[in-house]
Design an enzyme around this catalytic site. Structure first.
Site, PDB file in Angstrom:
ATOM      1  N   LYS A  80      38.026  36.351  38.245  1.00 49.67           N
ATOM      2  CA  LYS A  80      38.536  36.839  39.524  1.00 49.67           C
ATOM      3  C   LYS A  80      37.169  36.565  40.380  1.00 49.67           C
ATOM      4  O   LYS A  80      36.213  36.264  39.945  1.00 49.67           O
ATOM      5  CB  LYS A  80      38.653  38.220  39.201  1.00 49.67           C
ATOM      6  N   SER A 155      44.032  44.937  42.862  1.00 41.55           N
ATOM      7  CA  SER A 155      43.318  43.585  43.592  1.00 41.55           C
ATOM      8  C   SER A 155      43.551  42.542  42.465  1.00 41.55           C
ATOM      9  O   SER A 155      43.238  41.196  43.250  1.00 41.55           O
ATOM     10  CB  SER A 155      42.164  43.923  44.089  1.00 41.55           C
ATOM     11  N   SER A 179      42.597  48.405  39.483  1.00 40.93           N
ATOM     12  CA  SER A 179      42.752  47.066  40.075  1.00 40.93           C
ATOM     13  C   SER A 179      43.053  46.024  38.610  1.00 40.93           C
ATOM     14  O   SER A 179      43.297  44.735  39.023  1.00 40.93           O
ATOM     15  CB  SER A 179      41.679  46.451  40.760  1.00 40.93           C
TER      16      SER A 179
END
Lengths: 488, 93
Positions: A80, A155, A179
């Site tokens: 990420k 997210s 997330s």
């Protein structure tokens, strides 16, 4: 070859690499080709670094030949884009960090590098990890591989979509209020948020420091246990990382769950939950019972209903403090046409941050400001204590709790962008876990109109092994993890 | 209204974020919605409850000298530098 990648896991790739039926370079090239063929549709990456990946794969191949490979040697992963990667762009999907090249690795990245894992690139996210749909990325909106008119969740929408679309074997996400788990649920993959402090956050660009935690996003529970093994551990660079002697989560993985007592908290099944989600989760609970787990459906965690309100004070407050470092001075974007440093600072932050980030910074600054501190911030931290105590009491009676991960399946792109509060509600089942610093996983447990549904399993602090075992037993007795999206 | 335009403007100055008129209006409405939801906490009895700012204990470490990044690495991402300094516009007139 695409078909084979769809069923590729760390575990299967490890066998193929070790027996020499494929090289890491070949495997990495397959993933780069897959990304090349699908990325224009899915957009799960912010940065793709094929050249570096192939070089890392070559090095990995030499290590594999020498017989010194560990579990992740030569395994192509995504990271990420809020975790620092030395000499590779790390943007947080923000204009503010559009050109930021970290001079160091996050501890988790360093650990994976030491195992000679291969980094395909960086996964897209909601800007600074603030959001539940990945639509807050300053660069592009990642699509849900099961239906490209839907969001992948957020997210960590990039990581979840990449794993679902087989654009990486696995990815690392971060979870502040859901997330990792919510996008894993919406994309039909496995996502684990570990106990707060189990994994070092050094080099994870901070959003809300008392809540943030890094964890794996994978195709199945076995891979989750393998990747977790590689990232846990105390780190002198993160004073919140704990000194805890983790078990070998992979070697201890077991589908014998007959000794486990499971609670089903009723508050997680009430307002706003889709009928089909409820049905799938209830079917999953029956399945757990048939596997020998003892289930109590009458558990109550009343203060969980307050968790979202607590979260939207604590997370923005910590965010307003953490993000004050983005001043256009030391790194990142700077507006350069002002008359004074102060003017440049204010306009830098106006233009460098997107709407949701600004909204949260202001909400936090308000909650912390004199006159409102007691009413909001202090009150929220007290209610946090109530939530923590309630979980602790509950875990005296039960080993694990099961709930839906998200009250709905993936929603449409653009459907909730005008209504921040409605967007926040998609984290209602995941947020309490962060407030209390607990571990939890999401595993696929069904579909509704072709969209995946996730089952959340919550444990007490350091309950990862039981969580993984229950998830594993469920997974191995069902077929849900074997379905793959068709991308065209 | 839980929050008005003047307060939002004040908060934006605290947060050092310039807002235009349109943003100011939007944020006022949205923050009002969110604060309205947060109001549920008002009714919670927290008499005698200690706040918990995190879920672990704060730890101390020895104050020992350790390696840090090279100066060139620290400066490599700064938008404007001169020699070994980061450069900004005047802070005080």
């Amino acid at each position: 070859m695409d078909l084979e990648l769809q069923n590729m896991t760390i575990n299967t790739a490890r066998k193929l690499l070790d027996e020499g039926s494929i090289s890491s370079k070949e495997l990495t090239q397959l993933y780069l080709d897959r990304i090349g063929n699908t990325e224009n549709i899915i957009q799960s990456y912010v940065t793709i670094d094929g050249e570096k990946a192939l070089k890392q794969a070559e090095t990995a191949d030499e290590i594999i030949k020498s017989g010194k490979a560990s579990y992740l040697t030569g395994i192509p992963l995504q990271i990420k884009d809020n975790m620092c990667t030395k000499d590779t762009l790390t943007t947080c999907s923000s204009k503010m960090l559009e050109n930021f090249i970290p001079p160091y690795d996050a501890t988790v990245v360093k650990k994976l590098r030491e195992e000679n894992a291969v980094f395909l690139g960086k996964g897209n996210l909601d800007e600074f990890a603030m959001g539940s749909s990945t639509e807050n990325s300053a660069f592009n909106t990642t699509k849900n591989p099961w239906d490209i008119t839907k969001v992948p969740g957020g997210s960590s929408g990039g990581p979840a979509a990449a794993v679902a679309a087989s654009q990486a074997i696995a990815s690392l996400g971060s979870d502040t209020g859901g997330s990792i788990r919510q996008p894993a649920s919406l994309c039909g993959v496995v996502g684990l948020k570990p106990t707060y402090g189990l994994v070092s956050r050094f080099g994870l660009i901070a959003f809300a420091s008392s809540l943030d935690q890094i964890g794996p996003i994978t195709k199945d529970v076995t891979d989750c246990s393998i990747l977790l093994n590689s990232i846990v551990g105390n780190d002198k660079n993160d004073s919140t990382s704990l000194k805890y002697d983790s078990p070998d989560y992979y070697k201890n993985l077991s589908d014998n769950i007959s000794n486990l007592k499971i609670g089903v908290p009723k508050e997680y099944f009430v307002s706003g939950i889709d009928d089909k989600v409820r049905e799938s989760v209830e079917t999953a609970i029956k399945q757990l019972e048939s596997l020998g787990a003892k289930v109590d459906r009458e558990v109550s965690l009343p203060s969980s209903e307050l968790a979202l309100a607590v979260y939207y004070i604590i997370a923005p407050s910590e965010c307003s403090s953490n993000l004050s470092r983005f001043d256009g001075v030391k790194y990142g974007f700077r507006y350069k046409d002002g008359d004074s440093m102060w003017e440049e600072l204010e306009v830098t932050r106006q233009l460098g941050f997107g709407p949701e980030v600004k909204r949260r910074i202001m909400l936090g600054a308000y909650s912390l400001s004199s006159g409102y501190y007691d009413e909001y911030y202090l009150k929220a931290q007290k209610v946090r204590t109530v939530i923590i105590n309630e979980f602790e009491d509950t875990f005296k009676k039960y080993d694990l709790l099961v709930t839906p991960t998200s009250p709905t399946t993936a929603f449409g792109v653009g459907e909730r962008t005008d209504n921040p509060l409605q967007m926040y509600l998609s984290d209602v089942c995941t947020v309490p876990v962060n407030i209390a610093g607990l571990p939890a996983i999401s595993v696929p447990c069904g579909f509704s109109d072709g969209l995946p549904i996730g089952l959340q399993i919550i444990g007490p602090k350091f309950g990862e092994q039981n969580i993984l075992n229950l998830a594993y037993a469920f997974e191995q007795s069902t077929e849900w993890h074997k379905y793959n999206p068709r991308i065209e | 209204m839980a929050i008005d335009k003047e307060t939002v403007e004040y908060v934006s100055r605290l947060a050092k974020i310039r807002l235009n008129e349109k943003e100011l209006g939007e944020y006022t409405n949205q923050l009002d919605d969110i604060l309205d939801h947060i109001k549920v906490l008002e009714g919670v009895d927290t008499k005698g409850v200690e706040p918990q700012y995190g879920t672990i204990q704060t730890v101390m470490r020895e104050d020992k000298i350790a390696d840090s990044l090279e100066q060139s690495q620290v400066l490599q991402n700064a938008p404007d530098t001169e020699d070994e300094y980061i450069k900004v516009k005047p802070v005080l007139e």
